[in-house]
Scaffold this motif. Sequence first.
Motif, PDB file in Angstrom:
ATOM      1  N   LEU A 158      -9.293  30.705  72.417  1.00 47.03           N
ATOM      2  CA  LEU A 158      -8.970  29.903  74.137  1.00 47.03           C
ATOM      3  C   LEU A 158      -7.341  29.384  74.546  1.00 47.03           C
ATOM      4  O   LEU A 158      -7.290  30.752  75.945  1.00 47.03           O
ATOM      5  N   ALA A 159      -6.712  29.060  74.027  1.00 46.73           N
ATOM      6  CA  ALA A 159      -5.227  28.987  73.909  1.00 46.73           C
ATOM      7  C   ALA A 159      -4.602  30.286  74.359  1.00 46.73           C
ATOM      8  O   ALA A 159      -3.803  30.310  74.960  1.00 46.73           O
ATOM      9  N   GLY A 160      -5.106  31.146  73.383  1.00 44.88           N
ATOM     10  CA  GLY A 160      -4.450  32.937  73.441  1.00 44.88           C
ATOM     11  C   GLY A 160      -4.630  33.718  74.857  1.00 44.88           C
ATOM     12  O   GLY A 160      -4.304  34.140  75.096  1.00 44.88           O
ATOM     13  N   LEU A 161      -6.345  33.463  75.168  1.00 44.35           N
ATOM     14  CA  LEU A 161      -6.723  33.414  76.756  1.00 44.35           C
ATOM     15  C   LEU A 161      -6.069  33.559  77.882  1.00 44.35           C
ATOM     16  O   LEU A 161      -5.162  34.622  78.156  1.00 44.35           O
ATOM     17  N   ILE A 172       2.006  31.602  72.745  1.00 48.44           N
ATOM     18  CA  ILE A 172       1.086  32.823  71.439  1.00 48.44           C
ATOM     19  C   ILE A 172       1.064  32.562  69.959  1.00 48.44           C
ATOM     20  O   ILE A 172       0.646  32.992  69.423  1.00 48.44           O
ATOM     21  N   VAL A 173       2.535  32.094  69.500  1.00 46.64           N
ATOM     22  CA  VAL A 173       2.667  32.345  68.546  1.00 46.64           C
ATOM     23  C   VAL A 173       1.995  31.259  67.332  1.00 46.64           C
ATOM     24  O   VAL A 173       1.456  31.422  66.540  1.00 46.64           O
ATOM     25  N   ALA A 174       2.136  29.949  68.265  1.00 50.84           N
ATOM     26  CA  ALA A 174       0.727  29.316  67.653  1.00 50.84           C
ATOM     27  C   ALA A 174      -0.424  29.433  67.538  1.00 50.84           C
ATOM     28  O   ALA A 174      -1.038  29.157  66.615  1.00 50.84           O
ATOM     29  N   PHE A 175      -0.719  29.636  68.328  1.00 48.87           N
ATOM     30  CA  PHE A 175      -2.477  30.569  68.501  1.00 48.87           C
ATOM     31  C   PHE A 175      -2.282  31.748  67.711  1.00 48.87           C
ATOM     32  O   PHE A 175      -3.717  31.336  67.503  1.00 48.87           O
ATOM     33  N   MET A 176      -1.244  32.214  66.980  1.00 45.38           N
ATOM     34  CA  MET A 176      -1.938  33.166  66.279  1.00 45.38           C
ATOM     35  C   MET A 176      -2.047  32.661  65.071  1.00 45.38           C
ATOM     36  O   MET A 176      -2.863  33.051  63.922  1.00 45.38           O
ATOM     37  N   VAL A 177      -1.522  31.263  65.076  1.00 41.53           N
ATOM     38  CA  VAL A 177      -0.782  31.137  63.215  1.00 41.53           C
ATOM     39  C   VAL A 177      -2.581  29.753  63.468  1.00 41.53           C
ATOM     40  O   VAL A 177      -3.403  30.306  62.274  1.00 41.53           O
ATOM     41  N   THR A 178      -2.792  29.529  64.318  1.00 44.83           N
ATOM     42  CA  THR A 178      -4.291  28.167  64.814  1.00 44.83           C
ATOM     43  C   THR A 178      -5.110  29.589  64.110  1.00 44.83           C
ATOM     44  O   THR A 178      -5.957  29.008  63.236  1.00 44.83           O
ATOM     45  N   ALA A 179      -5.644  30.185  65.231  1.00 39.76           N
ATOM     46  CA  ALA A 179      -6.449  31.040  64.949  1.00 39.76           C
ATOM     47  C   ALA A 179      -6.326  31.693  63.262  1.00 39.76           C
ATOM     48  O   ALA A 179      -7.693  32.338  63.054  1.00 39.76           O
ATOM     49  N   THR A 180      -5.500  31.910  62.708  1.00 39.72           N
ATOM     50  CA  THR A 180      -5.507  32.579  61.652  1.00 39.72           C
ATOM     51  C   THR A 180      -5.804  31.679  60.363  1.00 39.72           C
ATOM     52  O   THR A 180      -5.540  32.234  58.865  1.00 39.72           O
ATOM     53  N   SER A 181      -5.708  30.563  60.649  1.00 38.83           N
ATOM     54  CA  SER A 181      -5.811  29.376  59.451  1.00 38.83           C
ATOM     55  C   SER A 181      -7.012  29.010  59.056  1.00 38.83           C
ATOM     56  O   SER A 181      -7.857  29.065  59.437  1.00 38.83           O
ATOM     57  N   GLY A 182      -6.754  28.931  57.280  1.00 39.13           N
ATOM     58  CA  GLY A 182      -7.695  27.828  57.275  1.00 39.13           C
ATOM     59  C   GLY A 182      -8.950  29.301  56.378  1.00 39.13           C
ATOM     60  O   GLY A 182     -10.364  28.688  56.401  1.00 39.13           O
ATOM     61  N   LEU A 188     -10.537  39.176  65.769  1.00 36.94           N
ATOM     62  CA  LEU A 188     -10.610  38.318  67.481  1.00 36.94           C
ATOM     63  C   LEU A 188      -9.372  37.457  67.973  1.00 36.94           C
ATOM     64  O   LEU A 188      -9.530  38.102  69.437  1.00 36.94           O
ATOM     65  N   ALA A 189      -8.172  37.856  66.968  1.00 38.69           N
ATOM     66  CA  ALA A 189      -7.222  37.392  68.122  1.00 38.69           C
ATOM     67  C   ALA A 189      -6.914  38.592  69.070  1.00 38.69           C
ATOM     68  O   ALA A 189      -5.880  38.645  69.802  1.00 38.69           O
ATOM     69  N   THR A 190      -6.708  39.459  68.536  1.00 37.74           N
ATOM     70  CA  THR A 190      -6.648  40.988  69.521  1.00 37.74           C
ATOM     71  C   THR A 190      -7.448  40.592  70.692  1.00 37.74           C
ATOM     72  O   THR A 190      -7.041  41.303  72.089  1.00 37.74           O
ATOM     73  N   MET A 191      -8.827  41.023  70.340  1.00 39.80           N
ATOM     74  CA  MET A 191     -10.466  40.703  71.331  1.00 39.80           C
ATOM     75  C   MET A 191      -8.829  39.792  72.517  1.00 39.80           C
ATOM     76  O   MET A 191      -9.057  39.788  74.239  1.00 39.80           O
ATOM     77  N   THR A 192      -8.621  38.537  71.679  1.00 42.46           N
ATOM     78  CA  THR A 192      -8.438  37.788  73.085  1.00 42.46           C
ATOM     79  C   THR A 192      -7.330  38.356  73.973  1.00 42.46           C
ATOM     80  O   THR A 192      -7.255  37.797  74.714  1.00 42.46           O
ATOM     81  N   GLN A 193      -6.212  38.515  73.171  1.00 43.83           N
ATOM     82  CA  GLN A 193      -5.274  39.538  73.798  1.00 43.83           C
ATOM     83  C   GLN A 193      -5.058  40.750  74.292  1.00 43.83           C
ATOM     84  O   GLN A 193      -5.022  40.806  76.189  1.00 43.83           O
ATOM     85  N   GLN A 194      -6.274  41.295  73.965  1.00 42.07           N
ATOM     86  CA  GLN A 194      -6.140  42.657  75.681  1.00 42.07           C
ATOM     87  C   GLN A 194      -7.342  41.743  76.674  1.00 42.07           C
ATOM     88  O   GLN A 194      -7.050  42.023  77.769  1.00 42.07           O
ATOM     89  N   VAL A 195      -8.342  41.280  76.295  1.00 42.60           N
ATOM     90  CA  VAL A 195      -8.782  40.776  77.766  1.00 42.60           C
ATOM     91  C   VAL A 195      -7.834  39.724  77.999  1.00 42.60           C
ATOM     92  O   VAL A 195      -8.364  39.455  79.256  1.00 42.60           O
ATOM     93  N   GLY A 196      -7.772  39.305  77.455  1.00 39.90           N
ATOM     94  CA  GLY A 196      -6.538  38.257  78.610  1.00 39.90           C
ATOM     95  C   GLY A 196      -5.669  38.982  79.099  1.00 39.90           C
ATOM     96  O   GLY A 196      -5.697  38.687  80.829  1.00 39.90           O
ATOM     97  N   ILE A 197      -4.965  39.937  78.619  1.00 40.38           N
ATOM     98  CA  ILE A 197      -4.231  40.734  79.812  1.00 40.38           C
ATOM     99  C   ILE A 197      -5.169  41.384  80.760  1.00 40.38           C
ATOM    100  O   ILE A 197      -4.389  42.206  81.949  1.00 40.38           O
ATOM    101  N   THR A 198      -6.542  41.804  80.638  1.00 42.70           N
ATOM    102  CA  THR A 198      -7.613  42.303  81.631  1.00 42.70           C
ATOM    103  C   THR A 198      -7.690  41.499  82.041  1.00 42.70           C
ATOM    104  O   THR A 198      -7.678  42.664  83.836  1.00 42.70           O
ATOM    105  N   MET A 199      -7.681  40.747  81.806  1.00 42.43           N
ATOM    106  CA  MET A 199      -8.310  39.802  83.022  1.00 42.43           C
ATOM    107  C   MET A 199      -7.514  38.766  84.049  1.00 42.43           C
ATOM    108  O   MET A 199      -7.743  38.471  84.820  1.00 42.43           O
ATOM    109  N   GLY A 200      -6.950  38.957  83.562  1.00 39.40           N
ATOM    110  CA  GLY A 200      -5.229  38.047  84.410  1.00 39.40           C
ATOM    111  C   GLY A 200      -5.107  38.058  85.683  1.00 39.40           C
ATOM    112  O   GLY A 200      -5.178  37.568  86.920  1.00 39.40           O
ATOM    113  N   ILE A 201      -4.893  39.761  85.621  1.00 44.65           N
ATOM    114  CA  ILE A 201      -4.342  40.673  87.176  1.00 44.65           C
ATOM    115  C   ILE A 201      -5.406  40.218  87.860  1.00 44.65           C
ATOM    116  O   ILE A 201      -4.645  40.291  89.075  1.00 44.65           O
TER     117      ILE A 201
END
Length: 471
Positions: free
Chosen positions: A278-281, A382-392, A404-417
């Motif tokens: 969610l933070a990455g989005l 963004i770096v904190a998001f990537m580390v968090t989303a792939t930890s544990g 999931l993180a890459t999907m979040t990135q792509q959807v965020g880029i698409t929906m923002g504009i």
Amino acid sequence: MTTIADRVPARMTGRQRLVLVLLLGSQFMLAVDFSILNVALPVIGTGLGFALADLQWVATAFALAAAGFTLLAGRVADLFGRRRLFLAGMALLGLSSLAGGLADSPSLLLAARVAQGLATAVVTPAGLSLLTTSFEEGPLRARALGLNGALMSAGFTSGAILGGLLTDLLSWRWAFFINVPVALAVLVATPAVLAESRPADRPRMDVPGAVAVTGGLLALVFGLSRAGEHGFADPVGLGALAASVVLFVVFRAVERRAVSPLVPLRVLARPTVKWGNLAGLVAFATETSLVFLLTLYLQKVLGYTALATGLALGVLGLGTVLGGVVAPRVLTRMGLGRALTAGFALQAVSTASLALLGAEPGWIWLLLAATFAGGVGNMVAIVAFMVTATSGLPDSEQGLATGLATMTQQVGITMGIPVMSAVVTAAMGAAGAGAGLAAGMGADMVLRGVIVAVVVNAALTLAATFIRPHR
């Protein structure tokens, strides 16, 4: 409680450095590829006979494939081998780039862009999962992901500049051709540098889940792209968005019953995965849409040329590069949660200050300072998001996590504009400029719409400071 700082920061081995160079180079190329065609679109339209209204499909065709298939590709990489998928994706990228450069009709160019999007959907999560599994969770992984974020930001920024240079000096076709030798070099080097990574026991593929989630993502990206072009009242766009909701509901139901689910619900339920994404989005949606808003301001209010606009926004790119470099140290000293909050707070304050912008040329200095600082904060988040989303998560699920993180990135880029475009249009309409963004815009009305959208953007970023990934 154990933090990143508590773990022993082992030095990188020589092999790890080679892995880092290879994977970061490929991710940089993908970032360049995302933006390299933007400035060449008018020339491409003239050269191949695209109708003006159809030019946006050059970008949309890529975004549909890149966002729609990234989650599936990440999970397939987990099951069938990350290096194998990485190599297949790079081969497809090289071939599709060659086809795009040789295209002599709109249909062939769009087919090449779809193939490039598919290649990106495969290479990005496979490459990121190879990166995370090559470095243990802790300082080294944070450093690797920070450098990855810095280079990706540099790629997004330099892609537009490189695209302009290639188009002016050679031809728009070289914006495609430039990928071919790079992809070939990566294909030659990868077998010697990267080891294969896949589980000993391969579970069955969750085909119904794959169909549902891929269809949902395709419908979501298409709906958002359609809304950006025709507004959120467009029935086709609304229908696509509604279909995406239905497909995601179906996907959740399928995953509950699947023996070997594509995305185990226990993974989605993890706080680090759920709140981290969610933070990455928010991070990607707010910053990419801010670039759109500032482009409107610079060109429609201050009267900048496209080149001058690109150079001015390059300062934001420099801020994100610096943010990627310093982010690992920030994470080490503050911890993931506080670093995420600090990054969003800096971005929110910097974005809010842009609400002071006026129509006089002197305001450019505020824009440059604010976007530089905001870029630093955004990349720390963004770096904190990537580390968090792939930890544990175990290595066997890193492809899923990075997918999931890459999907979040792509959807965020698409929906923002499209969201911020709708805010600008509504603000201008409320002020009596109902003609919208296309024609008849006075600089004062554009400024009013941009300022309202900037305030909304800053408010969304500020709200993200309350996200707690570890709760």
